[in-house]
Scaffold this motif. Structure first.
Motif, PDB file in Angstrom:
ATOM      1  N   PRO A  30       0.934  -1.408  -0.023  1.00  0.00           N
ATOM      2  CA  PRO A  30       0.056   0.338   0.385  1.00  0.00           C
ATOM      3  C   PRO A  30       1.309   1.130  -0.179  1.00  0.00           C
ATOM      4  CG  PRO A  30      -0.011  -0.315   2.511  1.00  0.00           C
ATOM      5  CD  PRO A  30       0.808  -1.495   1.532  1.00  0.00           C
ATOM      6  N   GLU A  31       0.126   2.342  -0.417  1.00  0.00           N
ATOM      7  CA  GLU A  31       1.427   3.122  -0.592  1.00  0.00           C
ATOM      8  C   GLU A  31       0.619   4.562  -0.505  1.00  0.00           C
ATOM      9  OE1 GLU A  31       4.774   3.585  -3.180  1.00  0.00           O
ATOM     10  OE2 GLU A  31       2.801   3.205  -4.876  1.00  0.00           O
ATOM     11  N   THR A  32       0.033   5.521   0.352  1.00  0.00           N
ATOM     12  CA  THR A  32      -0.730   6.539   0.349  1.00  0.00           C
ATOM     13  C   THR A  32      -0.167   8.033   0.444  1.00  0.00           C
ATOM     14  OG1 THR A  32      -1.733   5.818   2.439  1.00  0.00           O
ATOM     15  CG2 THR A  32      -2.085   8.238   2.199  1.00  0.00           C
ATOM     16  N   PHE A  33      -1.111   9.033  -0.490  1.00  0.00           N
ATOM     17  CA  PHE A  33      -0.460  10.481  -1.255  1.00  0.00           C
ATOM     18  C   PHE A  33      -1.258  10.775  -0.441  1.00  0.00           C
ATOM     19  CE2 PHE A  33       0.866   7.264  -4.635  1.00  0.00           C
ATOM     20  CZ  PHE A  33       2.330   8.046  -4.975  1.00  0.00           C
ATOM     21  N   VAL A  34      -0.525  12.699   0.024  1.00  0.00           N
ATOM     22  CA  VAL A  34      -1.310  13.397   0.717  1.00  0.00           C
ATOM     23  C   VAL A  34      -1.157  14.821  -0.549  1.00  0.00           C
ATOM     24  CG1 VAL A  34      -1.644  15.334   2.500  1.00  0.00           C
ATOM     25  CG2 VAL A  34      -1.150  12.793   2.856  1.00  0.00           C
ATOM     26  N   VAL A  35      -2.275  15.102  -1.245  1.00  0.00           N
ATOM     27  CA  VAL A  35      -1.841  16.281  -2.507  1.00  0.00           C
ATOM     28  C   VAL A  35      -2.345  17.328  -1.296  1.00  0.00           C
ATOM     29  CG1 VAL A  35      -1.987  16.632  -4.716  1.00  0.00           C
ATOM     30  CG2 VAL A  35      -2.638  14.254  -4.235  1.00  0.00           C
ATOM     31  N   GLY A  36      -1.751  18.415  -1.661  1.00  0.00           N
ATOM     32  CA  GLY A  36      -2.106  19.720  -1.520  1.00  0.00           C
ATOM     33  C   GLY A  36      -2.954  20.731  -2.586  1.00  0.00           C
ATOM     34  N   ARG A  37      -3.433  21.845  -2.422  1.00  0.00           N
ATOM     35  CA  ARG A  37      -4.146  22.187  -2.501  1.00  0.00           C
ATOM     36  C   ARG A  37      -3.795  22.780  -4.384  1.00  0.00           C
ATOM     37  NH1 ARG A  37      -8.218  25.869   0.245  1.00  0.00           N
ATOM     38  NH2 ARG A  37      -8.536  24.363   2.488  1.00  0.00           N
ATOM     39  N   ASP A  38      -2.081  22.267  -4.367  1.00  0.00           N
ATOM     40  CA  ASP A  38      -2.366  23.195  -5.512  1.00  0.00           C
ATOM     41  C   ASP A  38      -1.618  21.677  -6.473  1.00  0.00           C
ATOM     42  OD1 ASP A  38       0.167  21.881  -4.878  1.00  0.00           O
ATOM     43  OD2 ASP A  38       2.354  23.360  -3.905  1.00  0.00           O
ATOM     44  N   GLY A  39      -2.169  21.041  -5.829  1.00  0.00           N
ATOM     45  CA  GLY A  39      -1.927  19.478  -6.901  1.00  0.00           C
ATOM     46  C   GLY A  39      -1.100  19.352  -6.445  1.00  0.00           C
ATOM     47  N   ARG A  40      -0.007  19.632  -6.165  1.00  0.00           N
ATOM     48  CA  ARG A  40       1.392  18.616  -5.669  1.00  0.00           C
ATOM     49  C   ARG A  40       1.492  17.591  -4.557  1.00  0.00           C
ATOM     50  NH1 ARG A  40       5.998  21.657  -7.256  1.00  0.00           N
ATOM     51  NH2 ARG A  40       5.680  23.328  -8.909  1.00  0.00           N
ATOM     52  N   ILE A  41       2.285  16.696  -4.433  1.00  0.00           N
ATOM     53  CA  ILE A  41       2.369  15.307  -3.835  1.00  0.00           C
ATOM     54  C   ILE A  41       3.159  16.551  -2.754  1.00  0.00           C
ATOM     55  CG2 ILE A  41       3.188  13.663  -2.352  1.00  0.00           C
ATOM     56  CD1 ILE A  41       3.246  12.471  -6.288  1.00  0.00           C
ATOM     57  N   PRO A  48       1.427   0.018   5.309  1.00  0.00           N
ATOM     58  CA  PRO A  48      -0.049   0.217   5.827  1.00  0.00           C
ATOM     59  C   PRO A  48      -0.118   1.813   6.977  1.00  0.00           C
ATOM     60  CG  PRO A  48       1.258  -1.083   6.969  1.00  0.00           C
ATOM     61  CD  PRO A  48       1.680  -1.256   5.436  1.00  0.00           C
ATOM     62  N   MET A  49      -1.066   1.748   6.797  1.00  0.00           N
ATOM     63  CA  MET A  49      -1.384   2.915   7.988  1.00  0.00           C
ATOM     64  C   MET A  49      -1.863   2.654   9.078  1.00  0.00           C
ATOM     65  SD  MET A  49      -1.519   5.521   6.182  1.00  0.00           S
ATOM     66  CE  MET A  49      -2.536   6.747   6.470  1.00  0.00           C
ATOM     67  N   THR A  50      -1.542   2.463  10.391  1.00  0.00           N
ATOM     68  CA  THR A  50      -1.312   2.632  11.470  1.00  0.00           C
ATOM     69  C   THR A  50      -2.655   3.673  12.427  1.00  0.00           C
ATOM     70  OG1 THR A  50       0.175   2.931  12.246  1.00  0.00           O
ATOM     71  CG2 THR A  50       0.417   0.713  12.111  1.00  0.00           C
ATOM     72  N   PRO A  51      -3.338   3.018  12.997  1.00  0.00           N
ATOM     73  CA  PRO A  51      -3.753   3.980  14.523  1.00  0.00           C
ATOM     74  C   PRO A  51      -2.486   5.251  14.453  1.00  0.00           C
ATOM     75  CG  PRO A  51      -5.205   2.395  14.852  1.00  0.00           C
ATOM     76  CD  PRO A  51      -3.377   1.813  13.705  1.00  0.00           C
ATOM     77  N   GLU A  52      -1.771   4.768  15.059  1.00  0.00           N
ATOM     78  CA  GLU A  52      -0.703   5.854  15.616  1.00  0.00           C
ATOM     79  C   GLU A  52      -0.372   6.781  14.783  1.00  0.00           C
ATOM     80  OE1 GLU A  52      -0.429   2.577  15.491  1.00  0.00           O
ATOM     81  OE2 GLU A  52      -1.615   2.166  18.324  1.00  0.00           O
ATOM     82  N   PHE A  53      -0.053   5.825  13.121  1.00  0.00           N
ATOM     83  CA  PHE A  53       0.906   6.627  12.286  1.00  0.00           C
ATOM     84  C   PHE A  53      -0.501   7.827  11.483  1.00  0.00           C
ATOM     85  CE2 PHE A  53       0.309   8.001   7.601  1.00  0.00           C
ATOM     86  CZ  PHE A  53       1.483   8.491   7.160  1.00  0.00           C
ATOM     87  N   VAL A  54      -1.754   7.812  11.907  1.00  0.00           N
ATOM     88  CA  VAL A  54      -2.623   8.343  11.084  1.00  0.00           C
ATOM     89  C   VAL A  54      -3.149   9.429  12.433  1.00  0.00           C
ATOM     90  CG1 VAL A  54      -5.312   8.599  11.294  1.00  0.00           C
ATOM     91  CG2 VAL A  54      -4.165   6.778  10.322  1.00  0.00           C
ATOM     92  N   ARG A  55      -3.532   9.067  13.605  1.00  0.00           N
ATOM     93  CA  ARG A  55      -2.521  10.201  15.093  1.00  0.00           C
ATOM     94  C   ARG A  55      -2.229  11.189  14.754  1.00  0.00           C
ATOM     95  NH1 ARG A  55      -3.704   6.017  18.338  1.00  0.00           N
ATOM     96  NH2 ARG A  55      -1.872   6.720  18.733  1.00  0.00           N
ATOM     97  N   GLU A  56      -0.730  10.608  14.246  1.00  0.00           N
ATOM     98  CA  GLU A  56       0.392  11.422  15.057  1.00  0.00           C
ATOM     99  C   GLU A  56       0.940  11.973  14.126  1.00  0.00           C
ATOM    100  OE1 GLU A  56       3.284   8.863  17.224  1.00  0.00           O
ATOM    101  OE2 GLU A  56       1.504   8.199  18.425  1.00  0.00           O
ATOM    102  N   LYS A  57       1.327  11.459  12.793  1.00  0.00           N
ATOM    103  CA  LYS A  57       1.461  12.351  11.708  1.00  0.00           C
ATOM    104  C   LYS A  57       0.737  12.877  10.488  1.00  0.00           C
ATOM    105  CE  LYS A  57       5.318  12.284   8.974  1.00  0.00           C
ATOM    106  NZ  LYS A  57       6.707  11.427   8.618  1.00  0.00           N
TER     107      LYS A  57
END
Length: 66
Positions: A30-41, A48-57
């Motif tokens: 799995p890979e997850t991308f966060v894309v900014g409002r400007d369309g850039r990564i 994998p996404m862990t609850p800790e990763f989601v909460r802390e980062k």
């Protein structure tokens, strides 16, 4: 069920020729991308996404991008 609650997959995309995957540097799941409002990564998370990763980062990062 879909009629009652809605179809969460109405806004999906297909990378038919594989160009987007190459441009984004995708090489496995799995890979997850966060894309900014400007369309850039803004961030790429491999694994994998862990609850800790989601909460802390992830959530703080999304908050900062707003």
């Amino acid at each position: 069920w879909l009629d009652e609650l809605g179809d969460p997959y109405t806004r999906t995309a297909a990378d038919i020729d594989g160009r987007v995957g190459i441009d984004w540097g995708v090489y496995g799941v799995p890979e997850t991308f966060v894309v900014g409002r400007d369309g850039r990564i803004a961030y790429k998370h491999i694994g994998p996404m862990t609850p800790e990763f989601v909460r802390e980062k992830l959530l703080p990062m999304i908050g900062a991008l707003r």
